[in-house]
Design a protein around this motif. Sequence first.
Motif, mmCIF file in Angstrom:
data_model
loop_
_atom_site.group_PDB
_atom_site.id
_atom_site.type_symbol
_atom_site.label_atom_id
_atom_site.label_comp_id
_atom_site.label_asym_id
_atom_site.label_seq_id
_atom_site.Cartn_x
_atom_site.Cartn_y
_atom_site.Cartn_z
ATOM 1 N N GLY A 8 0.795 -1.218 0.000
ATOM 2 C CA GLY A 8 0.000 0.000 0.000
ATOM 3 C C GLY A 8 0.825 1.264 0.000
ATOM 4 N N ALA A 9 2.098 1.162 0.351
ATOM 5 C CA ALA A 9 2.957 2.343 0.423
ATOM 6 C C ALA A 9 3.704 2.601 -0.877
ATOM 7 C CB ALA A 9 3.963 2.181 1.563
ATOM 8 N N ILE A 10 3.579 1.708 -1.849
ATOM 9 C CA ILE A 10 4.350 1.821 -3.090
ATOM 10 C C ILE A 10 3.517 2.536 -4.142
ATOM 11 C CG2 ILE A 10 5.514 0.529 -4.910
ATOM 12 C CD1 ILE A 10 5.986 -1.647 -2.713
ATOM 13 N N VAL A 11 4.069 3.590 -4.691
ATOM 14 C CA VAL A 11 3.352 4.461 -5.630
ATOM 15 C C VAL A 11 3.793 4.178 -7.058
ATOM 16 C CG1 VAL A 11 3.035 6.862 -6.356
ATOM 17 C CG2 VAL A 11 3.049 6.282 -3.920
ATOM 18 N N GLY A 12 2.838 4.145 -7.968
ATOM 19 C CA GLY A 12 3.148 4.144 -9.389
ATOM 20 C C GLY A 12 3.566 2.816 -9.981
ATOM 21 N N GLN A 13 3.402 1.707 -9.273
ATOM 22 C CA GLN A 13 3.795 0.392 -9.789
ATOM 23 C C GLN A 13 2.627 -0.582 -9.683
ATOM 24 O OE1 GLN A 13 6.372 0.227 -11.458
ATOM 25 N NE2 GLN A 13 7.581 1.962 -10.735
ATOM 26 N N GLU A 14 1.488 -0.171 -10.205
ATOM 27 C CA GLU A 14 0.272 -0.969 -10.061
ATOM 28 C C GLU A 14 0.391 -2.343 -10.725
ATOM 29 O OE1 GLU A 14 0.356 2.185 -10.932
ATOM 30 O OE2 GLU A 14 -0.626 3.165 -9.229
ATOM 31 N N ALA A 15 0.972 -2.399 -11.933
ATOM 32 C CA ALA A 15 1.054 -3.678 -12.649
ATOM 33 C C ALA A 15 1.950 -4.690 -11.930
ATOM 34 C CB ALA A 15 1.529 -3.449 -14.083
ATOM 35 N N PRO A 180 9.011 3.936 -14.960
ATOM 36 C CA PRO A 180 9.352 5.220 -14.332
ATOM 37 C C PRO A 180 8.117 5.823 -13.671
ATOM 38 C CG PRO A 180 10.176 5.114 -16.590
ATOM 39 C CD PRO A 180 9.268 3.936 -16.407
ATOM 40 N N LEU A 181 8.295 6.541 -12.588
ATOM 41 C CA LEU A 181 7.180 7.199 -11.910
ATOM 42 C C LEU A 181 6.777 8.447 -12.699
ATOM 43 C CD1 LEU A 181 8.489 7.024 -8.228
ATOM 44 C CD2 LEU A 181 6.995 5.411 -9.394
ATOM 45 N N SER A 182 5.515 8.800 -12.606
ATOM 46 C CA SER A 182 5.048 10.012 -13.276
ATOM 47 C C SER A 182 5.600 11.242 -12.564
ATOM 48 C CB SER A 182 3.515 10.063 -13.282
ATOM 49 O OG SER A 182 3.030 10.243 -11.953
ATOM 50 N N VAL A 183 5.631 12.363 -13.285
ATOM 51 C CA VAL A 183 6.115 13.616 -12.700
ATOM 52 C C VAL A 183 5.275 13.987 -11.482
ATOM 53 C CG1 VAL A 183 6.387 16.092 -13.102
ATOM 54 C CG2 VAL A 183 7.087 14.459 -14.859
ATOM 55 N N SER A 184 3.957 13.831 -11.599
ATOM 56 C CA SER A 184 3.080 14.194 -10.478
ATOM 57 C C SER A 184 3.311 13.301 -9.271
ATOM 58 C CB SER A 184 1.613 14.119 -10.911
ATOM 59 O OG SER A 184 1.278 12.809 -11.349
ATOM 60 N N ALA A 185 3.581 12.010 -9.514
ATOM 61 C CA ALA A 185 3.827 11.084 -8.398
ATOM 62 C C ALA A 185 5.113 11.446 -7.673
ATOM 63 C CB ALA A 185 3.882 9.647 -8.904
ATOM 64 N N VAL A 186 6.168 11.752 -8.417
ATOM 65 C CA VAL A 186 7.440 12.125 -7.791
ATOM 66 C C VAL A 186 7.292 13.425 -7.016
ATOM 67 C CG1 VAL A 186 9.843 12.769 -8.190
ATOM 68 C CG2 VAL A 186 8.813 10.924 -9.530
ATOM 69 N N ALA A 187 6.621 14.402 -7.618
ATOM 70 C CA ALA A 187 6.435 15.685 -6.927
ATOM 71 C C ALA A 187 5.653 15.491 -5.634
ATOM 72 C CB ALA A 187 5.715 16.665 -7.852
ATOM 73 N N ARG A 188 4.627 14.645 -5.681
ATOM 74 C CA ARG A 188 3.825 14.388 -4.477
ATOM 75 C C ARG A 188 4.665 13.722 -3.389
ATOM 76 N NH1 ARG A 188 0.291 11.888 -6.878
ATOM 77 N NH2 ARG A 188 0.659 9.707 -6.328
ATOM 78 N N LEU A 189 5.501 12.764 -3.786
ATOM 79 C CA LEU A 189 6.368 12.101 -2.806
ATOM 80 C C LEU A 189 7.363 13.079 -2.184
ATOM 81 C CD1 LEU A 189 7.114 8.767 -4.688
ATOM 82 C CD2 LEU A 189 5.870 8.993 -2.547
ATOM 83 N N LEU A 190 7.910 13.955 -3.001
ATOM 84 C CA LEU A 190 8.871 14.928 -2.479
ATOM 85 C C LEU A 190 8.238 15.868 -1.469
ATOM 86 C CD1 LEU A 190 10.788 15.860 -5.768
ATOM 87 C CD2 LEU A 190 11.702 14.577 -3.824
ATOM 88 N N THR A 191 7.014 16.287 -1.742
ATOM 89 C CA THR A 191 6.359 17.228 -0.821
ATOM 90 C C THR A 191 5.863 16.534 0.435
ATOM 91 O OG1 THR A 191 4.281 16.969 -2.050
ATOM 92 C CG2 THR A 191 5.688 18.828 -2.646
ATOM 93 N N THR A 192 5.422 15.269 0.306
ATOM 94 C CA THR A 192 4.815 14.595 1.460
ATOM 95 C C THR A 192 5.815 13.837 2.320
ATOM 96 O OG1 THR A 192 4.282 12.667 0.081
ATOM 97 C CG2 THR A 192 2.577 14.365 0.324
ATOM 98 N N THR A 193 6.853 13.272 1.712
ATOM 99 C CA THR A 193 7.796 12.450 2.484
ATOM 100 C C THR A 193 9.126 13.129 2.736
ATOM 101 O OG1 THR A 193 8.775 11.339 0.558
ATOM 102 C CG2 THR A 193 6.770 10.381 1.473
ATOM 103 N N ALA A 194 9.488 14.105 1.907
ATOM 104 C CA ALA A 194 10.773 14.783 2.095
ATOM 105 C C ALA A 194 10.608 16.250 2.456
ATOM 106 C CB ALA A 194 11.618 14.656 0.819
ATOM 107 N N ALA A 195 9.354 16.707 2.607
ATOM 108 C CA ALA A 195 9.052 18.084 3.023
ATOM 109 C C ALA A 195 9.708 19.125 2.116
ATOM 110 C CB ALA A 195 9.472 18.307 4.475
ATOM 111 N N ILE A 196 9.677 18.862 0.809
ATOM 112 C CA ILE A 196 10.239 19.787 -0.170
ATOM 113 C C ILE A 196 9.139 20.745 -0.630
ATOM 114 C CG2 ILE A 196 11.410 19.981 -2.393
ATOM 115 C CD1 ILE A 196 13.013 18.559 -0.171
ATOM 116 N N ASP A 197 9.488 22.028 -0.799
ATOM 117 C CA ASP A 197 8.467 22.978 -1.225
ATOM 118 C C ASP A 197 7.985 22.632 -2.627
ATOM 119 O OD1 ASP A 197 9.737 25.043 -3.369
ATOM 120 O OD2 ASP A 197 11.278 24.408 -1.955
ATOM 121 N N PRO A 198 6.712 22.897 -2.942
ATOM 122 C CA PRO A 198 6.111 22.458 -4.205
ATOM 123 C C PRO A 198 6.865 22.902 -5.450
ATOM 124 C CG PRO A 198 4.413 23.198 -2.698
ATOM 125 C CD PRO A 198 5.724 23.529 -2.049
#
Length: 343
Positions: A8-15, A180-198
Amino acid sequence: MTTTAGFGAIVGQEAPIRLLKTFLRSGTQPHALLFTGDDGVGKKMTAKAFAMACNCRTLSADLPQRPPLTAIDACGECGPCRKIAADHHPDIIRIAPLSTVIRIDQIRELLQTLSLKPNEAQRRVVIFCDAQTMNPEAGNALLKVLEEPPDRTLLVLTTREASDLLPTVVSRCRQIRFSPLSVSAVARLLTTTAAIDPQTAEKAAALCGGSYTRALTLIDRRWQQRHEWIITAMCRFAALPSTDIRAWLAFSEKLAAQKERVEELLEIITMWLRDLLVVGVDANQVLNQDRREILSTVAQGVSRTRLIEQIDAVDEAKAALRANSKARLTLDAMVIKMAGIGE
């Protein structure tokens, strides 16, 4: 993909996750899996999540009822789950490069361990991190396990490309490709898990090529300085006459001096050349979005054929460096081809 454990914690690898869950529900897990895909897309985290699911007591009790795929995941609370999540389980074994290579001594030690029964796991799992770093002797030694897999043991190999491994190793594994992860998925991970500004997160996500790990690197100020240096140099070369090789060779010398980062620097060059190809077709697909104007200007003065030849030259240099060719000679040959000398 995040920093916690479980599917459940893994993003962008549904297949890949869907396939692994199908294995669990049907009880038909292969004895060896090969996870391929770029670094930083979740291969190692998925291997750990699968090890948890294979040994979760709660999930094991639920599987005979053939639950829907959405319900198949490790509970995270039972003893095996907690041990695996904390990297303390004696039967979940990680094999990683020592320095830069997985050596035959590591495989021999593993073979001795696998000759014994698992300590407590329902299914012992061996995770080979960066399996492409196995030297030929280690790869050949591993064949013994792949040909005669021990009881209740699963091997998971992670690598960028299957072609980086011995064909005999690849042929004995079930390959699962990670995207590869989508741009939106990577950006979301950076903001939510690494506290990076949007704003910073979006820029890094656009440049990372779908790799969360690489995106974290791109946030570093030192990487940004190297990125700026490469772009400045490439713009300068676009304005030079093709016969002026001195500046190109000086550039090669500077690249070679940064031996530990040369592959990263070549990747920045590739991104820039790729953007020059793309900008005139669809500017929204440019990776260096903050440089769209200068990209458009530079692209007008260089042919697509020349850009493709330059990209090929960089790719050839990357392959040669991975094969341990001498850096300065390889990079000199690369810049001569990029400059078009002798054509």
